[in-house]
Design an enzyme around this catalytic site. Structure first.
Site, PDB file in Angstrom:
ATOM      1  N   GLU A 112       6.489 -31.114 -17.870  1.00  0.00           N
ATOM      2  CA  GLU A 112       5.883 -30.220 -16.872  1.00  0.00           C
ATOM      3  C   GLU A 112       4.966 -30.985 -15.924  1.00  0.00           C
ATOM      4  O   GLU A 112       4.943 -30.717 -14.720  1.00  0.00           O
ATOM      5  CB  GLU A 112       5.101 -29.098 -17.565  1.00  0.00           C
ATOM      6  N   GLN A 127       9.528 -23.006 -17.083  1.00  0.00           N
ATOM      7  CA  GLN A 127      10.384 -22.119 -17.882  1.00  0.00           C
ATOM      8  C   GLN A 127       9.592 -20.883 -18.316  1.00  0.00           C
ATOM      9  O   GLN A 127      10.102 -19.770 -18.272  1.00  0.00           O
ATOM     10  CB  GLN A 127      10.925 -22.877 -19.078  1.00  0.00           C
ATOM     11  N   PHE A 128       8.363 -21.101 -18.719  1.00  0.00           N
ATOM     12  CA  PHE A 128       7.437 -20.010 -19.013  1.00  0.00           C
ATOM     13  C   PHE A 128       6.085 -20.415 -18.415  1.00  0.00           C
ATOM     14  O   PHE A 128       5.722 -21.595 -18.477  1.00  0.00           O
ATOM     15  CB  PHE A 128       7.279 -19.805 -20.529  1.00  0.00           C
ATOM     16  N   ASP A 139       3.309 -20.143 -19.618  1.00  0.00           N
ATOM     17  CA  ASP A 139       2.510 -20.755 -20.677  1.00  0.00           C
ATOM     18  C   ASP A 139       2.604 -22.284 -20.659  1.00  0.00           C
ATOM     19  O   ASP A 139       1.642 -22.979 -20.952  1.00  0.00           O
ATOM     20  CB  ASP A 139       2.973 -20.242 -22.052  1.00  0.00           C
ATOM     21  N   HIS A 175       4.797 -17.541 -25.079  1.00  0.00           N
ATOM     22  CA  HIS A 175       5.825 -17.162 -24.106  1.00  0.00           C
ATOM     23  C   HIS A 175       5.443 -15.846 -23.434  1.00  0.00           C
ATOM     24  O   HIS A 175       6.304 -15.061 -23.071  1.00  0.00           O
ATOM     25  CB  HIS A 175       7.190 -17.007 -24.792  1.00  0.00           C
TER      26      HIS A 175
END
Lengths: 352, 322
Positions: free
Chosen positions: B59, B81-82, B84, B126
């Site tokens: 990330e 992707q999330f 979080d 998530h």
């Protein structure tokens, strides 16, 4: 020493290319690199003295001991190439074309400098001119460099290269790992020069990493690795030139690891009393500026008079830059626009 | 024809890739036939070769790469992707992209898409809503679209903005929200919208909670209360003027958000109204957030962890009775 690690079918080994330059050109380049080393040394001595005189707020961070490897980082980059310098890269920054005034203005907080008093010391750059402005978080600039190179490829540019630097301490962050890896995944034309100066602030190597040599990581990342004595300008020039040529020619990213000793504190506030005397007698502890000067005299590249003249010229340039920046205005809070974004209508405006 | 919130996000990206050669999308599992964990980029890699790129699970490096590309004139969109997982990239988003314009005078036009908020069974890692955290730092715009129309136009706006944009798209709305068609015009960026007019209480909210607030407003209407619902749309900048104008009409304020309770968007709303419009209030303002624990996995716990129609209605009635 070369270590090759490649992916898939590209894994055929080749010997390192010898620089094609003739002896005269090699000497000329050696002297040119020395000039940038000396520029860095004289400029940084001046900055240290300004700091001691209370003229610089914050810190002063010297590249003392790293001038040879740093100069070699800047000298092979051409227009269109990208440089991502770090804390101890004055010689490389100057070789890349950073004006002395940028340095002095940033250290003295002049509003005319590239950072306009909003950031200081080594946290400076000119992103539009391909000199990235580092943040303090180590490893963070590696993927930024990857993005620059990826975008250049998307735009159809050719024969460009990026070079970014790191220390043995900086190599231990998660960001460095992610950045080094994504560069290889994207196969961008990148050279990463890691200068192992043996001290991450006050922490010695045995508390930073446990591999025999950081260049061993080249294999793990899919880079071509090179190991050099960072106090030997000839080696620095030869190997970094090779690495830059290889990256430019589309070979995998290049990792160069140079051994030196940091011949200063972390910053000028730090007396580095934790560095043991024995270490200062090691071969990697040589002063590259003194060593290069000796080589120049012994091989007749320049004589004493010419060296003296060079010193005097650089000292004059440094003094002029300091004199100019000292007369310039600092930033004034009332004239500051206090905006963190370029889009006027999206600036948040609480009334308190 | 109907369009879901998720399809609106995909359509916006299709339009951006088609019309602006500077745009590319960077993220995990977004390319190939797979098309992303939520399929927000399904089919785009085939349609736009070389411009929808899978990344390693990195990330920090994804955002760093986007910053570099933006400095080189591109307009990257990064899909986390999330939301979080964007915690790994906080340094790049806030310390690098967020400081760059102020430090160097060169803005960084990146758009970071954060699939945000809770859905049943998603658990602590998530389900997060990170808009408050991103808004706390200078240098970024934080968008929280609540409707299909806004999901579409605000993503297009985000890419056009020269500064970093954190675009929080709510996962619960992906499939639950449908519109008849994509909008032709957009509401101005940075302006809040009054989605239901009223005169007795203002509920200020954003993202998925807009729909909970609207349901509560419908419920309370049966008891004779007229609730005004303000959708902030972007939480930073915060459209204080629209909020103050609404409170001037109703005299009462409830701020609702799905994020954790300490600080954050709802606290900011109340802080601004009480400091800039204290005299407008006829009752103490209140706020509802998620609970101050990690987000639980089991639906029984999860549905009580976040604000819901019952807790919003209860709090609204309390304020109305004052």
């Amino acid at each position: 020493m070369l270590q090759t690690a490649q992916r898939g079918k590209k894994s055929k080994k080749t010997a390192p290319e010898k620089p094609a330059s003739k002896k005269g050109q090699v000497h000329e380049r050696y002297v040119e690199a020395f000039r940038w080393m000396l520029t860095a040394r004289i400029l940084e001595d001046k900055l240290a003295s300004l700091y001691r005189g209370g003229m610089i707020v914050g810190g002063v961070y010297l590249g003392r001991g790293q001038e040879a490897v740093s100069a070699a980082c800047g000298i092979f980059l051409k227009k269109g190439d990208v440089f991502g310098p770090l804390i101890r890269d004055q010689a490389g920054r100057s070789a890349f074309g950073e004006p002395l005034l940028d340095v002095v203005r940033t250290y003295l907080g002049s509003v005319k400098g590239p950072m306009r008093g909003r950031d200081g010391n080594i946290h400076r750059g000119r992103p539009r001119e391909n000199e990235l402005a580092m943040i303090s978080h180590l490893g963070a600039m590696i993927p930024v460099m990857v993005g620059k190179l990826l975008a250049k490829r998307m735009k159809g540019e050719k024969e460009f290269v990026g070079l970014t630097t790191l220390g043995e301490g900086g190599m231990q962050t998660g960001a460095s790992h992610e950045g080094l890896n994504i560069a290889a995944v994207e196969q961008v034309p990148l050279v990463v020069v890691v200068t192992n100066n043996h001290w991450a602030y006050s922490t010695p190597n045995e508390r930073e990493f446990a591999c025999a040599n950081l260049v061993d990581r080249a294999i793990g990342y899919g880079y071509e690795g090179h190991k050099i004595d960072g106090t030997d300008l000839n080696q620095c020039l030869e190997v970094i030139e090779t690495a830059v040529k290889r990256a430019r020619a589309g070979r995998p990213p290049q990792l160069v690891v140079a051994e030196v000793l940091r011949l200063a504190g972390h910053g000028e506030h730090d007396d580095a009393s934790y560095v043991p005397q024995e270490m200062k007698a090691q071969p990697f502890a040589q002063d590259p500026v003194a060593r290069t000067e000796k080589y120049i005299l012994e091989n007749g590249l320049l004589d004493e008079d010419k060296l003296k003249q060079m010193r005097a010229e650089i000292a004059k340039q440094v003094d002029e830059a300091v004199a100019t920046a000292q007369q310039e205005d600092p930033p004034y809070p009332r004239e500051e626009d206090w905006r963190s974004m370029s889009t006027d209508e999206l600036i948040d405006k609480p009334s308190f | 024809m109907s369009v879901t919130y998720l399809e609106a996000i995909r359509e916006a990206q299709t339009k951006l890739l088609r019309e602006d050669e500077r745009v590319f999308i960077y993220g995990q599992d977004i390319a190939g036939k797979f098309g992303g964990a939520f399929k927000a980029t399904k089919g785009l890699a085939e349609k736009f070769p070389g411009r929808v790129l899978n990344t390693p699970i990195s990330e920090d490096a994804m955002i760093g790469t986007a910053i570099g590309a933006a400095l080189e004139g591109m307009r990257p969109i990064v899909e986390m992707q999330f939301a979080d997982f964007s915690s790994i990239a906080l340094n790049q988003i806030l310390n690098n992209a967020g400081t760059h314009y102020y430090r160097t005078n060169v803005p960084v036009p990146i758009t970071v898409r954060l699939p945000s908020g809770g859905t049943k069974g998603s658990g602590p890692f998530h389900s997060q809503s990170m808009e408050g955290l991103y808004s706390h730092y200078p240098g970024v715009v934080v968008m929280t679209p609540a409707t299909v129309e806004d999901a579409y136009t605000m993503l297009i706006d985000a890419v056009a903005i020269d500064d970093p944009v954190v675009y929080c798209e709510h996962k619960y709305l992906y499939y639950h929200l449908k519109a008849d068609a994509l909008p032709k015009e957009s509401f101005p960026v940075g302006k809040a919208r009054i989605v239901r007019p009223g005169r007795d209480l203002t509920i200020v909210t954003y993202s998925a909670m807009v729909h909970e607030a609207l349901a509560v407003a419908g419920e309370l209407q049966r008891d004779g209360f007229e609730i005004e619902v303000v959708d902030l749309r972007t939480v930073k900048p915060l459209d204080t003027q629209t909020v103050l104008a609404s409170v001037a009409r109703t005299g009462r304020l409830l701020a609702v958000g799905e994020a954790f309770p300490w600080g954050g968007v709802t606290a900011e709303v109340i802080s601004r109204v009480t400091t800039e419009g204290f005299q407008l209030l006829d009752a103490a303002p209140a706020r509802i957030n998620a609970k101050d624990t990690p987000i639980p996995y089991h639906p029984n716990l999860w549905s009580e962890h976040r604000p819901n129609r019952k807790s919003i209605a209860t709090k609204a009635r309390q304020i109305l009775q004052e």
